[in-house]
Design a protein around this motif. Sequence first.
Motif, PDB file in Angstrom:
ATOM      1  N   TRP A  47       0.678  -1.145  -0.051  1.00 58.32           N
ATOM      2  CA  TRP A  47      -0.161   0.129  -0.125  1.00 58.32           C
ATOM      3  C   TRP A  47       1.000   1.096   0.040  1.00 58.32           C
ATOM      4  CZ3 TRP A  47      -4.750   0.572  -1.615  1.00 58.32           C
ATOM      5  CH2 TRP A  47      -5.262   1.631  -1.366  1.00 58.32           C
ATOM      6  N   LYS A  48       0.721   1.784  -0.991  1.00 59.44           N
ATOM      7  CA  LYS A  48       1.599   3.163  -1.279  1.00 59.44           C
ATOM      8  C   LYS A  48       3.288   2.892  -1.045  1.00 59.44           C
ATOM      9  CE  LYS A  48      -2.404   6.202  -0.813  1.00 59.44           C
ATOM     10  NZ  LYS A  48      -2.969   7.080  -0.127  1.00 59.44           N
ATOM     11  N   GLN A  49       3.612   1.911  -1.783  1.00 60.37           N
ATOM     12  CA  GLN A  49       4.987   1.614  -1.148  1.00 60.37           C
ATOM     13  C   GLN A  49       6.082   2.741  -1.959  1.00 60.37           C
ATOM     14  OE1 GLN A  49       3.038   0.343  -3.647  1.00 60.37           O
ATOM     15  NE2 GLN A  49       4.227   0.847  -5.558  1.00 60.37           N
ATOM     16  N   SER A  65      -2.205  -5.772  -3.914  1.00 65.08           N
ATOM     17  CA  SER A  65      -2.533  -4.640  -3.395  1.00 65.08           C
ATOM     18  C   SER A  65      -3.508  -4.759  -2.257  1.00 65.08           C
ATOM     19  CB  SER A  65      -3.417  -3.586  -4.298  1.00 65.08           C
ATOM     20  OG  SER A  65      -3.953  -2.701  -3.802  1.00 65.08           O
ATOM     21  N   VAL A  70      -5.370   0.125  -7.488  1.00 66.16           N
ATOM     22  CA  VAL A  70      -3.860  -0.249  -7.726  1.00 66.16           C
ATOM     23  C   VAL A  70      -3.232   0.867  -8.142  1.00 66.16           C
ATOM     24  CG1 VAL A  70      -4.405  -2.744  -7.950  1.00 66.16           C
ATOM     25  CG2 VAL A  70      -4.812  -1.249 -10.056  1.00 66.16           C
ATOM     26  N   HIS A  72      -1.620   3.068  -6.892  1.00 62.33           N
ATOM     27  CA  HIS A  72      -0.280   3.167  -6.104  1.00 62.33           C
ATOM     28  C   HIS A  72       0.823   2.555  -6.673  1.00 62.33           C
ATOM     29  CE1 HIS A  72      -1.056  -0.329  -3.518  1.00 62.33           C
ATOM     30  NE2 HIS A  72      -2.088  -0.243  -3.805  1.00 62.33           N
ATOM     31  N   LEU A  73       0.421   1.339  -7.246  1.00 61.34           N
ATOM     32  CA  LEU A  73       1.560   0.370  -7.884  1.00 61.34           C
ATOM     33  C   LEU A  73       2.000   0.705  -9.142  1.00 61.34           C
ATOM     34  CD1 LEU A  73      -0.149  -3.034  -6.643  1.00 61.34           C
ATOM     35  CD2 LEU A  73       2.114  -2.182  -6.087  1.00 61.34           C
ATOM     36  N   VAL A  85      -0.484  -8.225 -10.705  1.00 63.16           N
ATOM     37  CA  VAL A  85      -0.774  -7.299  -9.805  1.00 63.16           C
ATOM     38  C   VAL A  85      -2.271  -7.625  -9.553  1.00 63.16           C
ATOM     39  CG1 VAL A  85      -1.418  -5.150  -9.079  1.00 63.16           C
ATOM     40  CG2 VAL A  85       0.802  -5.625 -10.342  1.00 63.16           C
ATOM     41  N   ARG A  87      -5.851  -7.408  -7.062  1.00 60.98           N
ATOM     42  CA  ARG A  87      -6.464  -6.268  -5.988  1.00 60.98           C
ATOM     43  C   ARG A  87      -7.316  -6.929  -5.147  1.00 60.98           C
ATOM     44  NH1 ARG A  87     -11.074  -3.403  -7.421  1.00 60.98           N
ATOM     45  NH2 ARG A  87     -12.541  -4.739  -8.741  1.00 60.98           N
TER      46      ARG A  87
END
Length: 316
Positions: A47-49, A65, A70, A72-73, A85, A87
Amino acid sequence: MNTLLLGIGAWDPEPWRARFKAVLPDWDIVLHTEPFDRRAIHYAAAWKQPEGTFAGLPELEAIFSLGAGVDHLFKDTRLPEGVPVVRVVDPDLTTRMSEYVVMHCLMALRRVRIYDGFQRDRKWIDLRDQPQASDLQVGLLGMGVLGQDAAMKLRTMGFRVAGWSRRQKDVAGVAMHHGDEGLEAVVASSDILVAMMPLTPDTTGILNARLFARMPKAEAIGGPVLINVGRGGLQVETDILAALDAGTLGAAVLDVFETEPLPEASPLWLHPKVTATPHNSAISSPPAIAAYVAGQIKAHMAGDALTNVVDPKHGY
Ligand code: NDP
Ligand code: OXD
């Protein structure tokens, strides 16, 4: 020992480590901020890496996520290509989102903001000409998991519902539209617009002055209402403020913002026609999300396909 990497830039990561330890007790749960063996990572959750968190992980098989979105990814320019990825799709999250949307549509219908003003002024005023739900159309921009559930519940309350999606689709009881022309049709006929779509290059800034100017007057509820529960990047906040002040918009209900947390200096905080909530319209149970991710990992290790994998080409 299997290792799960957590790339968490926005929340306190330790409760997440504990939640994952509870559902993957035999696993080592490592944070991106601490040393770990990069070859040992087959699965990661985020999360918001920070940018580049998942680069240089040669064995990575999937990134989860920790939310439904997603964006942020995909804004990470070093996200490894070809790694699926996944979600969150969670009935609890969906239910909570529909509660929020239905509640704010009902509040607009029953002119709660206007009656609140009367109460503050100690005025016993009955506006009388109370519209029915069926007098109003709610336009849902985004008709995926969340949009379709909200549509069904809004219809139960009696609202007319129109929907907008990227691809053509049919949803029972909903006037469905797609594409640029479809957007015009939904916007021009909806007293209340609800943004429930992902933030992608195609949707960035879509809630702008041009769109507000095309909404109907919606006099019965004191002007058209914008509800944004999607992402802050969908909206142009200076345009929202100008439209509220000019009366082009009657009210705005915003759960998401261009900058989060909403800066203290933002005029949105105290604007009398704005309801602002702290990106929590659909907070879902963190243990349920950890269990969902763990369930997917175990199934994948047993040879099953991942579910709720997003399409990197479209960014959602
Ligand atoms: P889905 O992927 O199930 O649905 C997305 C919908 O948006 C689909 O109908 C899709 O069209 C439509 N869409 C995407 N791009 C476009 C476009 N360019 N033009 C028109 N329509 C478009 O997502 P969810 O319903 O599960 O979630 C939606 C979003 O809600 C998330 O991405 C997230 O940003 C936000 N969210 C916010 C939360 C909060 O707390 N505020 C909580 C959870 C989610 P099509 O059907 O054709 O694919
Ligand atoms: C999500 C969110 O995407 O909470 O799940 O915003």
